[in-house]
Design a protein around this motif. Sequence first.
Motif, PDB file in Angstrom:
ATOM      1  N   PHE A  34       0.798  -1.051   0.011  1.00  0.00           N
ATOM      2  CA  PHE A  34       0.085   0.038  -0.123  1.00  0.00           C
ATOM      3  C   PHE A  34       0.860   1.279   0.301  1.00  0.00           C
ATOM      4  N   GLU A  35       2.096   1.168   0.833  1.00  0.00           N
ATOM      5  CA  GLU A  35       2.946   2.330   0.770  1.00  0.00           C
ATOM      6  C   GLU A  35       3.652   2.923  -0.623  1.00  0.00           C
ATOM      7  N   HIS A  36       3.878   1.574  -1.136  1.00  0.00           N
ATOM      8  CA  HIS A  36       4.538   1.869  -2.478  1.00  0.00           C
ATOM      9  C   HIS A  36       3.639   2.528  -3.472  1.00  0.00           C
ATOM     10  N   ILE A  37       2.338   1.946  -3.305  1.00  0.00           N
ATOM     11  CA  ILE A  37       1.257   2.578  -4.292  1.00  0.00           C
ATOM     12  C   ILE A  37       0.703   3.973  -3.989  1.00  0.00           C
ATOM     13  N   GLU A  38       0.791   4.317  -2.654  1.00  0.00           N
ATOM     14  CA  GLU A  38       0.753   5.615  -2.252  1.00  0.00           C
ATOM     15  C   GLU A  38       1.700   6.565  -2.949  1.00  0.00           C
ATOM     16  N   ASP A  52       1.475  12.410  -2.561  1.00  0.00           N
ATOM     17  CA  ASP A  52       0.380  12.950  -1.760  1.00  0.00           C
ATOM     18  C   ASP A  52      -0.211  11.762  -0.867  1.00  0.00           C
ATOM     19  N   PHE A  53      -0.611  12.214   0.376  1.00  0.00           N
ATOM     20  CA  PHE A  53      -1.349  11.275   1.062  1.00  0.00           C
ATOM     21  C   PHE A  53      -2.703  10.862   0.552  1.00  0.00           C
ATOM     22  N   THR A  54      -2.937   9.581   0.755  1.00  0.00           N
ATOM     23  CA  THR A  54      -4.140   8.742   0.451  1.00  0.00           C
ATOM     24  C   THR A  54      -4.418   7.856   1.458  1.00  0.00           C
ATOM     25  N   THR A  55      -5.554   7.281   1.271  1.00  0.00           N
ATOM     26  CA  THR A  55      -6.056   6.025   2.409  1.00  0.00           C
ATOM     27  C   THR A  55      -6.055   4.880   1.821  1.00  0.00           C
ATOM     28  N   THR A 106     -10.146   1.090  -3.915  1.00  0.00           N
ATOM     29  CA  THR A 106     -11.433   1.445  -4.744  1.00  0.00           C
ATOM     30  C   THR A 106     -10.373   1.459  -6.239  1.00  0.00           C
ATOM     31  N   LEU A 107      -9.272   2.050  -6.334  1.00  0.00           N
ATOM     32  CA  LEU A 107      -8.445   2.095  -7.589  1.00  0.00           C
ATOM     33  C   LEU A 107      -8.267   0.506  -7.981  1.00  0.00           C
ATOM     34  N   VAL A 108      -7.624  -0.240  -7.312  1.00  0.00           N
ATOM     35  CA  VAL A 108      -7.507  -1.637  -7.590  1.00  0.00           C
ATOM     36  C   VAL A 108      -8.753  -2.181  -8.295  1.00  0.00           C
ATOM     37  N   LYS A 109      -9.481  -1.900  -7.475  1.00  0.00           N
ATOM     38  CA  LYS A 109     -10.868  -2.756  -7.969  1.00  0.00           C
ATOM     39  C   LYS A 109     -11.513  -2.212  -9.320  1.00  0.00           C
ATOM     40  N   ARG A 110     -11.286  -0.813  -9.585  1.00  0.00           N
ATOM     41  CA  ARG A 110     -11.498  -0.401 -10.888  1.00  0.00           C
ATOM     42  C   ARG A 110     -10.474  -1.033 -12.107  1.00  0.00           C
ATOM     43  N   LEU A 111      -9.205  -0.951 -11.835  1.00  0.00           N
ATOM     44  CA  LEU A 111      -8.357  -1.525 -12.579  1.00  0.00           C
ATOM     45  C   LEU A 111      -8.693  -3.084 -12.706  1.00  0.00           C
ATOM     46  N   ARG A 112      -8.988  -3.772 -11.751  1.00  0.00           N
ATOM     47  CA  ARG A 112      -9.266  -5.317 -11.858  1.00  0.00           C
ATOM     48  C   ARG A 112     -10.346  -5.500 -12.919  1.00  0.00           C
ATOM     49  N   LYS A 113     -11.224  -4.715 -13.033  1.00  0.00           N
ATOM     50  CA  LYS A 113     -12.317  -4.931 -14.007  1.00  0.00           C
ATOM     51  C   LYS A 113     -12.022  -4.937 -15.261  1.00  0.00           C
ATOM     52  N   LYS A 114     -10.771  -3.951 -15.606  1.00  0.00           N
ATOM     53  CA  LYS A 114     -10.329  -4.043 -17.039  1.00  0.00           C
ATOM     54  C   LYS A 114      -9.444  -5.091 -17.499  1.00  0.00           C
ATOM     55  N   LEU A 115      -8.971  -5.981 -16.689  1.00  0.00           N
ATOM     56  CA  LEU A 115      -7.875  -6.878 -16.746  1.00  0.00           C
ATOM     57  C   LEU A 115      -8.563  -8.168 -16.745  1.00  0.00           C
ATOM     58  N   PRO A 116      -7.734  -9.334 -17.234  1.00  0.00           N
ATOM     59  CA  PRO A 116      -8.202 -10.670 -17.062  1.00  0.00           C
ATOM     60  C   PRO A 116      -8.539 -11.126 -15.620  1.00  0.00           C
ATOM     61  N   LYS A 117      -9.546 -12.034 -15.365  1.00  0.00           N
ATOM     62  CA  LYS A 117      -9.778 -12.311 -14.203  1.00  0.00           C
ATOM     63  C   LYS A 117      -8.407 -12.953 -13.433  1.00  0.00           C
ATOM     64  N   ASP A 118      -8.476 -12.519 -12.116  1.00  0.00           N
ATOM     65  CA  ASP A 118      -7.257 -12.970 -11.231  1.00  0.00           C
ATOM     66  C   ASP A 118      -6.048 -12.633 -11.641  1.00  0.00           C
ATOM     67  N   THR A 119      -5.919 -11.423 -12.708  1.00  0.00           N
ATOM     68  CA  THR A 119      -4.552 -10.918 -12.996  1.00  0.00           C
ATOM     69  C   THR A 119      -3.904 -10.328 -11.817  1.00  0.00           C
ATOM     70  N   ILE A 120      -4.863  -9.528 -11.018  1.00  0.00           N
ATOM     71  CA  ILE A 120      -4.514  -8.896  -9.453  1.00  0.00           C
ATOM     72  C   ILE A 120      -4.885  -9.572  -8.651  1.00  0.00           C
ATOM     73  N   THR A 121      -3.981 -10.272  -7.656  1.00  0.00           N
ATOM     74  CA  THR A 121      -4.688 -10.607  -6.404  1.00  0.00           C
ATOM     75  C   THR A 121      -4.063 -10.043  -5.331  1.00  0.00           C
ATOM     76  N   SER A 122      -4.795  -9.864  -4.150  1.00  0.00           N
ATOM     77  CA  SER A 122      -4.828  -9.139  -2.807  1.00  0.00           C
ATOM     78  C   SER A 122      -3.904 -10.130  -1.882  1.00  0.00           C
ATOM     79  N   GLN A 123      -2.955  -9.309  -1.368  1.00  0.00           N
ATOM     80  CA  GLN A 123      -1.983  -9.824  -0.266  1.00  0.00           C
ATOM     81  C   GLN A 123      -2.428  -9.325   0.996  1.00  0.00           C
TER      82      GLN A 123
END
Length: 215
Positions: free
Chosen positions: A168-172, A179-182, A188-205
């Motif tokens: 999260f820190e690297h993404i920020e 700039d500071f973010t939460t 929310t940003l990752v969720k938007r990008l996930r919808k535009k990529l093949p399924k399971d391309t981005i996984t949560s750690q």
Amino acid sequence: MKILLLEDNKRLSKLIIEALWEKNYKIDWFKDGREALNAVYDGYDCFILDINVPGIDGLSLLKEIRIMDEKTPAIIISANVELETIKDAYTNGCDEYIKKPFYIYELELKLDKFCKKEKEIINLLEDYSYNTSSELLYDENKQEIKLAKKEILLLNLFIKNCERTVTFEHIERYVWEGDFTTNESIRTLVKRLRKKLPKDTITSQIGIGYKLHIS
């Protein structure tokens, strides 16, 4: 490709900038290492660093970069040809060491090599094609999918760290450019990008960040 150039020689900097602009690279030029340090997380695809510069020297700056960014290519350009200095540069994470004086074409070749590696990774995103200089993603039916600026930065960051956890820190630092973010905004940003990529391309750690997969 967006490049941070740290070089206090105005004549050499001008030659580098003019040559790379012709190849459609974007260059942010710094003469002082401390000023460059304040900008290193503004979304760069490569760092070109001289060693002996005002403020913070290039090797110290490289150490700071590698604390948060282990993958973005870094090229040292220096008149220092002492073996210990060259060894220190590679130990601290430089990818190439170019000794001054050098032909600009030599630097261009190194950058082209890094671009090629990045494109090879991008091409492994199944059924998708992506251009890092574009705002468009194309799906398997060649339909255009528009990417917002932060989505482009996030995808670039994932590509640079393919199969590695991006915190999260690297993404920020990279996507919000200091700039500071939460964490919720990042999710929310990752969720938007996930919808535009093949399924399971981005996984949560969980509790740490995310990882891009290419297989």
